[in-house]
Scaffold this active site. Structure first.
Site, PDB file in Angstrom:
ATOM      1  N   TYR A   1     -18.468   2.451   6.621  1.00  0.00           N
ATOM      2  CA  TYR A   1     -17.240   1.797   6.170  1.00  0.00           C
ATOM      3  C   TYR A   1     -16.064   2.158   7.058  1.00  0.00           C
ATOM      4  O   TYR A   1     -16.178   3.016   7.943  1.00  0.00           O
ATOM      5  CB  TYR A   1     -16.951   2.163   4.705  1.00  0.00           C
ATOM      6  CG  TYR A   1     -16.409   3.563   4.476  1.00  0.00           C
ATOM      7  CD1 TYR A   1     -17.214   4.687   4.612  1.00  0.00           C
ATOM      8  CD2 TYR A   1     -15.077   3.764   4.133  1.00  0.00           C
ATOM      9  CE1 TYR A   1     -16.715   5.963   4.399  1.00  0.00           C
ATOM     10  CE2 TYR A   1     -14.568   5.040   3.915  1.00  0.00           C
ATOM     11  CZ  TYR A   1     -15.390   6.133   4.055  1.00  0.00           C
ATOM     12  OH  TYR A   1     -14.900   7.392   3.855  1.00  0.00           O
TER      13      TYR A   1
ATOM     14  N   GLU B   1     -12.723  19.841   8.432  1.00  0.00           N
ATOM     15  CA  GLU B   1     -11.733  18.827   8.060  1.00  0.00           C
ATOM     16  C   GLU B   1     -11.543  18.863   6.546  1.00  0.00           C
ATOM     17  O   GLU B   1     -12.095  19.715   5.858  1.00  0.00           O
ATOM     18  CB  GLU B   1     -12.183  17.440   8.532  1.00  0.00           C
ATOM     19  CG  GLU B   1     -13.524  17.021   7.958  1.00  0.00           C
ATOM     20  CD  GLU B   1     -13.997  15.654   8.449  1.00  0.00           C
ATOM     21  OE1 GLU B   1     -13.173  14.828   8.874  1.00  0.00           O
ATOM     22  OE2 GLU B   1     -15.214  15.410   8.375  1.00  0.00           O
TER      23      GLU B   1
ATOM     24  N   LEU C   1     -15.026  13.731  11.211  1.00  0.00           N
ATOM     25  CA  LEU C   1     -14.775  12.331  11.529  1.00  0.00           C
ATOM     26  C   LEU C   1     -13.678  12.268  12.597  1.00  0.00           C
ATOM     27  O   LEU C   1     -12.655  12.932  12.452  1.00  0.00           O
ATOM     28  CB  LEU C   1     -14.307  11.591  10.271  1.00  0.00           C
ATOM     29  CG  LEU C   1     -14.188  10.090  10.478  1.00  0.00           C
ATOM     30  CD1 LEU C   1     -15.571   9.447  10.414  1.00  0.00           C
ATOM     31  CD2 LEU C   1     -13.271   9.463   9.451  1.00  0.00           C
TER      32      LEU C   1
END
Ligand code: PMP
Length: 293
Positions: free
Chosen positions: A33, A181, A205
């Site tokens: 996504y 993260e 990411l």
């Protein structure tokens, strides 16, 4: 007014958008996504989001169902159809399609499922920007391919719920003693006036906002370095920042109940926040609306 969404080539009301239960996204979480922020009808960094989407698709071996021009066209049409929201967050999801349940890939004749919806974009309020937010840390229990924006987000869901259970905004993850993260954000720190960002690798990411922040640091003479950030450096940091497409750049002022820096958003965060807002305005002014595409 009913929201319009895009599903497999059609624009239709959200209530009418349905998929078969054998969709591999539902059965296996087999898909990827993207989330694109849209300001005043203008998608922000769309080409970069579409490039990351193409990388995620390639990484999981789903053929990219649309060309770059087709993606731009459907996204712009959806944004303009839903322009009752002034700022929007466009969610794009692609799964490996509908097939009898079997972990192995279905035949190549099975078409990927493509879904796009637009939601109101709620960037942090001025009060939140000025107060900053609290966070906790947790072990990074995710897999080894966190650079893929996969829809299978169970670990992130559990980690984010830990934050909610503690009444804080985000969970920062530590893997082998190093910061990776947040559950849905990238994390940067400031040490003695210098901005530090963890290196992009398979444990995080590659954030679009992270890139914008480092570009703005570079363009404005702010010292920065991309290097691994140990847990002890994270805990001793003068400032801790959270970045994401929807949260932009936000100060974390408390970590595991310990005050970060002065307990208020630091001077470098304030400068970066102003640079980020100015950059957004410049980009919006430069772009021409794509009505009807
Ligand atoms: N890391 C994770 C795990 C995320 O879900 C997000 C939000 N998409 C980010 C980082 C931030 O990425 P971006 O700046 O591209 O929104």
């Amino acid at each position: 007014m009913s929201e319009t969404v895009y599903l497999n080539g059609s624009f239709l009301p959200l209530e009418q958008a349905t998929i078969p239960v054998l969709d591999r996204g539902f059965i296996f979480g087999d898909g990827v996504y993207e989330v694109v922020p849209v300001y005043s009808g203008q998608p922000f960094r769309l080409d970069e989001h579409l490039a990351r989407l193409a990388n995620s698709l390639e990484a999981i071996r789903i053929r990219n169902p649309l060309s770059l021009a087709e993606w731009q066209g459907v996204i712009n049409r959806l944004v303009h159809t839903n322009d009752h929201f002034s700022d929007q967050s466009v969610y794009i999801q692609i799964t490996r399609g509908v097939a009898p349940r079997n972990q192995a890939f279905p035949p190549s004749s099975v078409a990927p499922t493509v879904f796009i919806m637009s939601m109101p974009l709620d960037t942090p309020t001025q009060a939140l920007v000025q107060s900053g937010v609290s966070a906790i840390t947790a072990l990074d229990i995710r897999w080894q391919r966190c650079n893929i924006k996969a829809i299978s987000l169970l670990a992130n869901v559990l980690l984010r719920q830990e934050a909610v259970d503690h009444g804080v905004a985000e969970t920062l993850m530590l893997r082998d003693g190093y910061l990776t993260e947040g559950s849905s954000s990238n994390i940067l720190i400031v040490e003695q006036g210098k901005l530090l960002a963890p290196p992009k690798n398979e444990h995080m990411l590659p954030g679009i906002t992270y890139d914008v922040v480092l570009e703005l640091a570079e363009a404005n003479g702010i010292a920065y370095s991309v290097e691994p950030i140990s847990e002890s450096r994270l805990r001793a940091a003068d400032e801790v920042w959270l970045t994401s497409s929807t949260k932009e750049v936000l100060a974390i002022v408390s970590l595991d109940n310990a005050v970060v820096g002065t307990g208020k958003p630091g001077p470098l965060l304030k400068r970066m926040y102003a640079l980020y807002q100015e950059f957004k305005k410049q980009v919006m002014r430069r772009q021409v609306p794509h009505h009807g595409q």
